[in-house]
Design a protein around this motif. Sequence first.
Motif, PDB file in Angstrom:
ATOM      1  N   ASP A 400      10.387  10.656  -1.181  1.00 56.65           N
ATOM      2  CA  ASP A 400       9.019  10.036  -0.854  1.00 56.65           C
ATOM      3  C   ASP A 400       8.535  10.797   0.187  1.00 56.65           C
ATOM      4  N   GLU A 404       1.520   7.708   0.409  1.00 62.09           N
ATOM      5  CA  GLU A 404       1.546   6.509  -0.718  1.00 62.09           C
ATOM      6  C   GLU A 404       0.143   6.610  -1.257  1.00 62.09           C
ATOM      7  N   ARG A 405      -0.039   6.389  -2.632  1.00 62.59           N
ATOM      8  CA  ARG A 405      -1.379   6.059  -3.352  1.00 62.59           C
ATOM      9  C   ARG A 405      -1.505   4.821  -4.346  1.00 62.59           C
ATOM     10  N   SER A 415       4.161   7.524   3.617  1.00 58.60           N
ATOM     11  CA  SER A 415       5.341   7.067   3.080  1.00 58.60           C
ATOM     12  C   SER A 415       6.206   6.813   4.096  1.00 58.60           C
TER      13      SER A 415
END
Length: 979
Positions: A400, A404-405, A415
Amino acid sequence: MSTTEPELFPLAEGIHARIADDIPLIHAGVANDFIDSVTPTTAALLRWWFQDDARERRTANFHNGQRDAILAIIYAHEILESTSLKDLYDKVRREALLHNGMLGEVTSERHGYPKYAAKMATGTGKTWVLNALLIWQHLNNRADPTDPRFSSNFLIVAPGLIVYDRLLDSFLGTKGASERDFATSDIYAQRELFVPDDRRPALFSFLQTSVVTKKEIGSKVTGTGMIAITNWHLLAGVEDPDFLDDDEERILAPGEEIDVAAAIGSFFPLTPGTSTGNSLETLDRRFARGRPLDHLVGLSNLVVFNDEAHHVHQIANADETTDVEWQKSLSAIAEPKGRRFVQVDFSATPYNETGSGSKRRKKWFPHIVVDFPLFAAMRQGLVKSLALDKRTEIASLPLDFTAERDERNQIIGLSDGQRTMIRAGVKKLQILEQKFVETNEVKHPKLLIVTEDTKVSPFVEDFLRESGLSDDEFLRVDSGRKTELGPKEWEPMRERLFDIDRHSDPTVIISVLMLREGFDVNNICVIVPLRSSASGILLEQTIGRGLRLMWRGDEAIDELKLETRQRMQLHKAPTNYFDVLFVVEHPAFEGFYDDLVGTGVAVAVDDASDSTSATGDLETVELRDGYESYDFRVPAIIRDVEEELVRPSIDPLSLEVGKYPLDDLLAMIGTGDRFASHDLETGTQYGDFRVDGGVMTATGYNDYLSRITNRITEALGRTFVNTTQQYNRLSEFPILQTHKPLLLGWIDRYIRSRLFGRAFDPLDAENWRVLLLADVSKDIAGVFATALLESQQSVAVREAIVHHRLASEVSTITVRTSAAVAVTKCIYPKLRVPARGGGLERLFIEWADTDAAVEALLKIDEFRHDYLHRPYLKADGMPAQYSPDFLVRTAHEVYVVETKAQSALSDENVQRKKRAALAWCEQLNELAPEHRDDRLWHYVLLGESTARDWHSKGEQASRLLAFARLRRDNGPTDVPLFS
């Protein structure tokens, strides 16, 4: 050559094979095919740049990669007289045209003129190569404007504003409060490297009057040529945000499709428009856009230098290739010029990428004439070594590594993988900070975090604050931040960014792609690549931001850096972190690292590396308590400005006979062939004579005497000064100018009556030809330069001013704990000896330290105790500097000691160093006793076998020094100081 395994870089490999044998001869100053095949101007430059005699007089020199790039391009363009890329392949590697569609590629219109690419690793000094080639072109064009190989018109193309500004700094100097200071420009600041003394005034005049910025192309009037500096946007027909101050900001990626309307507007700026479209101000600004291209097309000759040229060429789309728009402009500029248009590209990554995923491959530029890859630069210690920080906590995480979305694909935070990578980078930085500052308080390591998007950067800032960093400790630099701040606040931030090496804060730099090129600072030691990119070019450019060396000029640290490189070749982790670049692992980088690890120039480290000392066993040693008792007070004589020099007096008949028997020389040169004389230093042809079995005229012989006289006095003048400024100041009133006619007469008499040990008439038959042999001229120059230097020891000084330099002015030294010697009678508690081959120095230090008769000793630091350097003349008459090894003080003497292997004692230059040091000691002994602390100074050249023999018999070191000190049998004036 096998037809199934084509060479990767056929031109580079072919050219190197042809010139490889000449390179050591160029260094040695020995006649060779390369030098014989170039113009006198080029020959003079090559001698100045690469000959060992010249290199030894300077602190800065071209390294091997730069040398090879300069020689390859000069060979291809000047010697082979390449007129196109196809022509160059025909002359170097015609068989390579049979492979991989090369024939169709090199015969295309875009390669229909001389074109060369230098593949050089990031951080290895491409700009210096560019400067050297520009000087080579300009000086040759100045010497013969009709020669189609050379030009004084130059266009230097940068990939963006950062590199553009750096190029302006390089040629015009850095910008002060009101204007640029030419004295800070690269060529002027490094003039001792770039150009011989006699060529400097003309070159500097050209540089100061002929540099044209991107806004001045087509409008500024220059004299003998032009150096136009721009970024690629000008040639693409689309301006960048700062060009012509357009109202609408637009940033275009190289290779992106050009907007048709914008392109038309750039080349046809006056178009019918709306109420604002045809205002006088708008029309005037648009009209200005047409001038640069028209001006460049109209020039009769032009050399284009493309910096970071991976932006230049083709964009691959499936099986089709198209030129980027601004490369089309270069082709348009080149078309009317033919061979008088030359393109030289510089890049660490001169390739395009085709395919995707596992099918991605590199398509190298076909015109690469030199390859100096990253692994070669790392092996030579020209850039940092590379360590991949593979932490177990990262390896165990899911992949990752992107932000982050939310469900709308909007970035909402970092992340876990990104957070862990940043923590790892900050931790590594803190380890380096603590140790590096202890070693050198002005060294401040930095962390570069490369984010995937400008929207991610603010989240990185927030996370750093959460981690305990203050706002002063990090700096965010990306296009989004530039928009936020505006020009007034952005400019101070930009200046702060490019000056980070000198300041402790900020310690962390956050960027996207803005710092990909031109961000040439030295102290980036850790990189956290949060940006996931499959592009090899972007990857290598990211790594390139941290490759430049941080540590230079310290013998102990250089030794540790060499040890690191040797360990990496054995795939072992480093024991110190000097000039090691740490990259926190990212999956997109895996293949790139595997290649470097395989070549032995990079290594993977894990959590265990946290226990490794960043500075290895390097130790900073300060002055001991009570050091004053062991200090050395070295007299420095400042001669009065009213000094009176005794007229030199030389008896040519008392000088030593030349080394080369006349009969042997005459037999070697033969008779009857044509012969042209060239000046030894500049390569300029001279002399009024013809060689057709005839006779040299008196004019030609007098010309030879004049030039050899100039060479001798020039060498002598340089011997007595340490800096160019001193030399220029003193040369305004050269001490030997008045006596040049006298010297010329002595040389003439020496040649006719002493040189060959018998009478010699240079004008009889073809005897004069032996004088033009390089070794004979060097012999004459060495004999007379030595005799003149001796004569200058006789100086009648009305009054001398003496001040003293203390050894303790150097308050700290660095040593390796494993190789240092603990001492008692020294201003430092430990002294450095080489980790390898330092046995004699270690023995002498320990021996002298335990000798009751020795009051103090010091190992001279060659780089920092520079006021103890002694000038001397080498065997060929060229000046050099010499640093002895030790100072030893007893109750009544000070000994200057040089330790040498027994086999080296008879070396001619060692003997000359000995005589120079002896002359210095004798000069000091002529001072009043109070100026030398009532002690006599002596010089000792100590051979290893003698030292070990006396030591093994239990003798005192001081007794050996007293016995072995150099002394003269018949007084200081009866024996020549230099022979």
